[in-house]
Design an enzyme around this catalytic site. Sequence first.
Site, PDB file in Angstrom:
ATOM      1  N   ARG A   1       9.221 -36.831  27.248  1.00 54.32           N
ATOM      2  CA  ARG A   1       8.450 -37.210  28.445  1.00 54.32           C
ATOM      3  C   ARG A   1       6.991 -37.521  28.147  1.00 54.32           C
ATOM      4  O   ARG A   1       6.333 -38.233  28.901  1.00 54.32           O
ATOM      5  CB  ARG A   1       8.548 -36.107  29.488  1.00 54.32           C
ATOM      6  CG  ARG A   1       9.818 -36.244  30.311  1.00 54.32           C
ATOM      7  CD  ARG A   1       9.735 -35.460  31.556  1.00 54.32           C
ATOM      8  NE  ARG A   1       9.312 -34.092  31.265  1.00 54.32           N
ATOM      9  CZ  ARG A   1       9.246 -33.131  32.158  1.00 54.32           C
ATOM     10  NH1 ARG A   1       9.530 -33.365  33.401  1.00 54.32           N
ATOM     11  NH2 ARG A   1       8.864 -31.917  31.824  1.00 54.32           N
TER      12      ARG A   1
ATOM     13  N   LYS B   1      23.672 -26.047  20.493  1.00 56.47           N
ATOM     14  CA  LYS B   1      23.999 -24.941  21.364  1.00 56.47           C
ATOM     15  C   LYS B   1      22.756 -24.574  22.168  1.00 56.47           C
ATOM     16  O   LYS B   1      21.672 -24.914  21.712  1.00 56.47           O
ATOM     17  CB  LYS B   1      24.482 -23.746  20.560  1.00 56.47           C
ATOM     18  CG  LYS B   1      23.428 -23.207  19.587  1.00 56.47           C
ATOM     19  CD  LYS B   1      23.753 -21.829  19.150  1.00 56.47           C
ATOM     20  CE  LYS B   1      22.879 -20.818  19.798  1.00 56.47           C
ATOM     21  NZ  LYS B   1      21.566 -20.660  19.189  1.00 56.47           N
TER      22      LYS B   1
ATOM     23  N   ASP C   1      23.638 -16.145  22.296  1.00 56.36           N
ATOM     24  CA  ASP C   1      22.787 -16.877  21.346  1.00 56.36           C
ATOM     25  C   ASP C   1      23.387 -16.897  19.937  1.00 56.36           C
ATOM     26  O   ASP C   1      23.251 -17.888  19.223  1.00 56.36           O
ATOM     27  CB  ASP C   1      21.400 -16.206  21.315  1.00 56.36           C
ATOM     28  CG  ASP C   1      20.415 -16.943  20.425  1.00 56.36           C
ATOM     29  OD1 ASP C   1      20.310 -18.180  20.571  1.00 56.36           O
ATOM     30  OD2 ASP C   1      19.757 -16.300  19.585  1.00 56.36           O
TER      31      ASP C   1
ATOM     32  N   HIS D   1      27.534 -18.693  16.003  1.00 57.58           N
ATOM     33  CA  HIS D   1      27.421 -18.472  14.558  1.00 57.58           C
ATOM     34  C   HIS D   1      28.393 -17.401  14.031  1.00 57.58           C
ATOM     35  O   HIS D   1      29.095 -17.620  13.051  1.00 57.58           O
ATOM     36  CB  HIS D   1      25.997 -18.051  14.179  1.00 57.58           C
ATOM     37  CG  HIS D   1      24.939 -18.996  14.671  1.00 57.58           C
ATOM     38  ND1 HIS D   1      25.119 -20.346  14.732  1.00 57.58           N
ATOM     39  CD2 HIS D   1      23.668 -18.783  15.116  1.00 57.58           C
ATOM     40  CE1 HIS D   1      24.023 -20.925  15.192  1.00 57.58           C
ATOM     41  NE2 HIS D   1      23.126 -19.998  15.439  1.00 57.58           N
TER      42      HIS D   1
END
Length: 490
Positions: free
Chosen positions: A51, A149, A236, A241
Amino acid sequence: MTSQTIPVEPFDFIAFGGTGDLAERKLLPALYQRQKAGQFSEPTRIIGASRSKLGDEDYREFARKAITEHVRADEIDGTELDAFLARLSYVAIDAKSGDGFEALAATLGDSPRIRVFYMAVAPALFGDICANLKTHALATPQARIVVEKPIGRDLASARDVNDAIGQVFEEHQVFRIDHYLGKETVQNLMALRFANALYEPLWNSAHIDHVQITVAEMVGLEDRVSYYDKAGALRDMVQNHLLQLLCLVAMEVPASMEADAVRDEKLKVLRSLTPIRDTEAGKLTVRGQYRAGASAGGAVKGYVEELANGSSTTETFVAIKAEIANWRWAGIPFYLRTGKRLAARVSEIVIEFKPIPHSIFGEGAGEVFANQLVIRLQPDEGVKQWIMIKDPGPGGMRLRHVPLDMSFAESFDVRNPDAYERLVMDVVRGNQTLFMRRDEVEAAWKWIDPILGAWEDSHQDAQGYTAGTWGPSGSIALIERDGRTWHESV
Ligand code: BG6
């Protein structure tokens, strides 16, 4: 030993979120390294899109600074850096209003060149960007989209994200990144398992006692409050992972290294994970949150003290005892743990074999320890096979537990590329082996969702742990209850 660089076809790389943290710390440095390695063919272009109202020169300046800060000084070559910056341009884009997409279309033109649309933006923008790419006919057959992710925050939202992408791109064009799959040692795990005859016959519940997967970090929240506090360690780190590592350890031998052959096998593992039900979550999972303590020799704040409102129930640590209900692994625990502000930065997989059935050595010989295969992902990448030997020298039969030690840095004089370097080049090549397929991501959420639900329903609080330690006492209890201990990772 020399490394081999195979050039890729010319491509246009469009970095949405081009001025963001990921572009600055990972993407631009990775692309610069590939330039320096001579992997690009002409004409390859890199287009920043975000932006901010910047011109091409401003963006080049941004990239120069990013590379100087995030690439080791001795790896910066002025001529290559200038050549790299000359590939860069910038388009100001607003994903919501669609402003700027016409300019992007004009920049890209109607060339049949490979296009990589890299979504280094918040997932909430994936749908808007995809819709705009469609409106402006930018998603050509040669285009690929790369998504980072988190893909959703549960199964339902992951499906929505995947649907939005799927309306514009076919699955073979979608590259869902899990940067752990780009790490050198993670791929080495496949070499270790499938290029050696030694381990595979032992790789099952008859010979393996249990598996530990640890991804420990010393960093805290960094500047990611708004994302992390809504996510927490389970979403997370574990959903992606740790589960991907578990898949690589547990999967059957794929028919080939073809993307779908590997991903089919990983999917079967995810689908075989035993669901953790409400009633068992308290026993099989541990949530933790760091409190003030010490890290890297300095005092650090607790998690909640880092937040503006000073309160949160988000977990910064998770430990789970997982099981895989299939013929190879039934009954074998996979202990997973990950957390921030732990005692060390270390990621490793420990395969502990069963003990010998009976020792012929007397008590004076000392304890006979079980064999362990320790695959160290970072730092000090390498593999250690722990075995028992006779302590050398006189003094009778005394036994000693020692590692056959293969440190990659010491054994190979080769630069270890960052995961992003390899993954971005695989995107250009169209090789999806190291990327997650839609069904994999959704199967992982399907296993994670009930754990999230159980935590919520039972109000399972995060146990406090002092920063700079190995997590809450519950994590130690989780494994010690089974008569086992966490491998000492330092
Ligand atoms: C990211 C997580 O995916 O992986 C971060 O969002 C984490 O919270 C990071 O710090 C760890 O990656 P690495 O490569 O440093 O082990």
